[in-house]
Design a protein around this motif. Structure first.
Motif, PDB file in Angstrom:
ATOM      1  N   ASN A   1     -12.715 -22.343 -37.651  1.00 59.96           N
ATOM      2  CA  ASN A   1     -11.713 -21.725 -36.865  1.00 59.96           C
ATOM      3  C   ASN A   1     -11.943 -20.264 -36.559  1.00 59.96           C
ATOM      4  OD1 ASN A   1      -9.133 -19.976 -36.682  1.00 59.96           O
ATOM      5  ND2 ASN A   1      -8.583 -22.259 -36.148  1.00 59.96           N
ATOM      6  N   PHE A   2     -12.545 -19.586 -37.261  1.00 61.83           N
ATOM      7  CA  PHE A   2     -13.051 -18.252 -37.079  1.00 61.83           C
ATOM      8  C   PHE A   2     -14.078 -18.355 -36.111  1.00 61.83           C
ATOM      9  CE2 PHE A   2     -16.773 -15.886 -38.370  1.00 61.83           C
ATOM     10  CZ  PHE A   2     -16.503 -14.474 -37.814  1.00 61.83           C
ATOM     11  N   GLY A   3     -14.999 -19.052 -36.434  1.00 63.19           N
ATOM     12  CA  GLY A   3     -16.286 -19.150 -35.376  1.00 63.19           C
ATOM     13  C   GLY A   3     -15.874 -19.492 -33.897  1.00 63.19           C
ATOM     14  N   VAL A   4     -14.822 -20.210 -33.694  1.00 67.43           N
ATOM     15  CA  VAL A   4     -14.694 -20.588 -32.238  1.00 67.43           C
ATOM     16  C   VAL A   4     -13.926 -19.248 -31.630  1.00 67.43           C
ATOM     17  CG1 VAL A   4     -12.873 -21.858 -30.726  1.00 67.43           C
ATOM     18  CG2 VAL A   4     -13.880 -22.955 -32.733  1.00 67.43           C
ATOM     19  N   SER A   5     -13.251 -18.362 -32.243  1.00 69.24           N
ATOM     20  CA  SER A   5     -12.821 -17.272 -31.651  1.00 69.24           C
ATOM     21  C   SER A   5     -13.832 -16.084 -31.538  1.00 69.24           C
ATOM     22  CB  SER A   5     -11.496 -16.528 -32.440  1.00 69.24           C
ATOM     23  OG  SER A   5     -10.329 -17.093 -32.135  1.00 69.24           O
TER      24      SER A   5
ATOM     25  N   PHE B   1      -9.446 -14.292 -28.655  1.00 66.55           N
ATOM     26  CA  PHE B   1      -9.093 -14.572 -30.073  1.00 66.55           C
ATOM     27  C   PHE B   1      -8.061 -15.626 -30.299  1.00 66.55           C
ATOM     28  CE2 PHE B   1      -7.541 -10.303 -29.030  1.00 66.55           C
ATOM     29  CZ  PHE B   1      -6.472 -10.249 -29.166  1.00 66.55           C
ATOM     30  N   ASP B   2      -7.134 -15.822 -29.340  1.00 68.25           N
ATOM     31  CA  ASP B   2      -6.092 -16.748 -29.331  1.00 68.25           C
ATOM     32  C   ASP B   2      -6.710 -18.329 -29.507  1.00 68.25           C
ATOM     33  OD1 ASP B   2      -6.918 -16.624 -26.638  1.00 68.25           O
ATOM     34  OD2 ASP B   2      -5.302 -17.696 -26.073  1.00 68.25           O
ATOM     35  N   ALA B   3      -7.849 -18.576 -29.273  1.00 73.62           N
ATOM     36  CA  ALA B   3      -8.605 -19.677 -29.502  1.00 73.62           C
ATOM     37  C   ALA B   3      -8.346 -20.145 -30.993  1.00 73.62           C
ATOM     38  CB  ALA B   3     -10.084 -19.435 -29.317  1.00 73.62           C
ATOM     39  N   SER B   4      -8.416 -19.363 -31.880  1.00 71.90           N
ATOM     40  CA  SER B   4      -7.968 -19.803 -33.353  1.00 71.90           C
ATOM     41  C   SER B   4      -6.623 -20.255 -33.187  1.00 71.90           C
ATOM     42  CB  SER B   4      -7.883 -18.529 -34.168  1.00 71.90           C
ATOM     43  OG  SER B   4      -9.331 -18.189 -34.468  1.00 71.90           O
ATOM     44  N   ALA B   5      -5.887 -20.000 -32.517  1.00 70.74           N
ATOM     45  CA  ALA B   5      -4.397 -20.530 -32.463  1.00 70.74           C
ATOM     46  C   ALA B   5      -4.447 -21.772 -31.641  1.00 70.74           C
ATOM     47  CB  ALA B   5      -3.328 -19.679 -31.662  1.00 70.74           C
ATOM     48  N   HIS B   6      -5.226 -21.925 -30.689  1.00 72.10           N
ATOM     49  CA  HIS B   6      -5.395 -23.247 -29.886  1.00 72.10           C
ATOM     50  C   HIS B   6      -5.802 -24.354 -30.613  1.00 72.10           C
ATOM     51  CE1 HIS B   6      -3.581 -21.349 -26.389  1.00 72.10           C
ATOM     52  NE2 HIS B   6      -4.530 -20.516 -26.166  1.00 72.10           N
ATOM     53  N   MET B   7      -6.891 -23.803 -31.639  1.00 75.33           N
ATOM     54  CA  MET B   7      -7.495 -24.753 -32.516  1.00 75.33           C
ATOM     55  C   MET B   7      -6.779 -25.125 -33.848  1.00 75.33           C
ATOM     56  SD  MET B   7      -9.810 -25.464 -30.542  1.00 75.33           S
ATOM     57  CE  MET B   7     -10.896 -26.541 -31.521  1.00 75.33           C
TER      58      MET B   7
END
Length: 537
Positions: A49-53, A266-272
């Protein structure tokens, strides 16, 4: 003794086997509590999850893409110190978002949070406005990333060859980049977590390798005074820059775009979160880790590049069109530059791929709640991926990137659009969390007594940068140098507010199904109960 050890080991294995489904059930129950059933494959860990952001922030994308902009808009000193200032304030935004994410871990991210943090009567409106700004930012950030990747591929192709890129070749490469990223998100969704792991290491090791290579191979190094205290103003098309027409402070302030654009996404972590185990904690920690690690590595990268500049004027006027490429050529030679360019392009490509992933999840969630066509609320049953929104994301990003062909002003405007759109969508739920803080129910991650001051600081900073990034970036201002970020933001503002007044307020209810369900006595803790009730009604 060996039998005892064996039985203990077996017991441990059985306990772990039981823990996995319990954690999964907990995540699905939390999602059901918010009114949704588990449709996406929940297969990501905290690190992934961290890696995506981390991959979408991608310092190796943002810094090289806007390095020329940074040199012309303030120069080394403002680039170095501006990065620190931006990183500190961005962390306040991340902390405030992480607290909200922990309370509401769902793919919708900011637009869902806005509904949950508003009074019932205002929830749909808050969700609608936040969602459209988030969608604008998501599309624009994918545009900036993938267009920058295409530009660097074009530049790399000129090294050691007679190839001369033009608008047609650039748009062809840009289209190819988006198509391949779309294909990966269509057919290779099961590979994303592995690509994610590769991307994290590629970014981390690649950044360190690039900095060490240029510093070690540089014939000479710039002085500390040059790096930390030099001010440059290249904002004047006719030679008269904004430092003369306005003030040096104006130039330094608009120059922070490089840092703020880089530390975005970094909202990518939320979207995932709907695809992450222990989402209520993992999504929040993923946000904070991504900002922190990126801030440190990004400053390291900027310092390494600035200390390695050989001839400032030659770097600014590089025939490659990219100062970073010229630094590579001046320090490690042509063959070495090709290797370093491959590292940078790899980072950009990974970044764009995961940006499409994040973008598609947001659009899927927005469609699920009726804000955009229900046609896009479709999860492929075999691949557990919203394929239709993957290609919607790629198509919209391609269209938005067309004005950037042959125009550095248009490209920097696209990055401004991405930054403004995303950060406004971050600010709305954070502000609502402040306004209605007494009604806010914390998740497992929270800031305690620091919640209020951190959230207020975050909102103030976003208000500041939203004004700064629509200001003119080049002097004089005309049709060619206009910062059209204000046009794009204005269109989305007019559309979202106008369409709401005319039509959407009559039918868009926002992601508040669980509230209505609970009022009707339906247990949303039971997956599928809400969908069954809707069919029966």
């Amino acid at each position: 003794m060996s039998d005892t050890h064996s039985s203990e080991k077996d017991a441990k294995v059985r306990a772990q086997a039981r823990a996995a489904p319990v954690a999964m059930e907990s995540d699905e129950a939390e999602l059901a509590r918010m009114g949704y059933k588990q449709e996406l494959k929940r297969d990501l860990s905290l690190v992934q999850n961290f890696g995506v952001s981390f991959s979408i922030i991608s310092i190796m994308t943002g810094v090289p893409s806007l390095f020329l902009y940074g040199l012309n808009t303030g120069g080394p000193g403002p680039m170095v110190w501006g990065w620190i200032v931006v990183a500190i304030f961005t962390m306040t935004v991340g902390l405030a978002m992480a607290e909200v994410c922990s309370a509401h871990p769902t793919s919708g991210g900011p637009y869902f949070w806005a509904a949950m943090l508003s009074p019932r009567k205002d929830a749909a409106f808050a969700s609608w406005i936040t969602g459209w700004f988030n969608l604008l930012g998501q599309v624009a950030v994918t545009t900036g990333i993938s267009f920058g990747c295409a530009t660097f591929i074009s530049t790399a192709c000129t090294l050691g060859t007679s190839f001369v890129p033009n608008e047609k070749t650039t748009i062809g490469i840009y289209a190819a980049v988006l198509v391949t990223q779309g294909l990966i998100n269509t057919f290779g969704v099961h590979l994303l977590k592995y690509l994610n792991n590769i991307s994290v290491w590629w970014h981390a090791v690649g950044t360190v390798a690039v900095v060490i290579a240029v510093l070690a191979a540089a014939p000479t190094h710039q002085s500390a005074k040059f790096v930390f205290a030099t001010f440059l103003d290249g904002t004047g098309v006719d030679g008269v820059g904004w430092s003369q027409r306005a003030s040096p402070a104006y130039v330094a302030i608009i120059g922070i775009l490089m840092a703020q654009y880089t530390l975005t996404g970094f909202d990518a972590s939320a979207h995932m979160t709907e695809e992450t185990h222990n989402a209520a904690m993992s999504g929040s920690i993923g946000i904070i880790m991504a900002i922190g690690v990126s801030a440190v590595l990004g400053w390291f990268l900027i310092l390494g590049l600035l200390f390695s500049i050989q001839d400032l004027d030659a770097t600014l006027a590089s025939p490659t069109g990219e100062p970073v490429t010229q630094i590579f050529l001046d320090t490690v030679g042509e063959k070495g530059a090709i290797v370093l360019m491959v590292i940078v392009i790899g980072c950009m490509y990974f970044c764009g791929t995961f940006s499409v992933t994040s973008n598609s999840r947001m659009m899927y969630a927005f469609s699920r709640d009726g804000a955009i066509s229900r046609f896009f609320h479709k999860v492929d049953p075999k691949r557990k991926s919203p394929i239709r929104t993957v290609w919607l994301a790629c198509t919209l990003s391609f269209i938005l990137g067309l004005p950037s062909l042959g125009s550095s002003v248009a490209f920097s405007a696209a990055t401004s659009i991405a930054t403004i759109g995303l950060y406004i969508s971050y600010a709305i739920p954070i502000a609502l969390r402040v306004i209605y803080r007494k009604q806010f129910v914390r998740g497992p991650f929270h800031l305690g007594r620091f919640s209020y001051p951190v959230a207020c600081t975050a909102v103030a900073w976003i208000a500041f940068i939203s004004i700064v990034f629509i200001l003119p970036q080049e002097n004089p201002v005309n049709s060619e140098t206009l910062n059209y970020a204000i046009v794009a933001v204005g269109i989305v503002s007019a559309y979202s507010f106008g369409f709401w007044i005319i039509s959407a307020r009559k039918w868009f209810t926002g992601p508040v199904k669980q509230i209505a369900a609970e009022e009707m006595g339906i247990s949303v803790m039971e997956p599928g109960a809400l969908e069954t009730a809707e069919k029966e009604s």
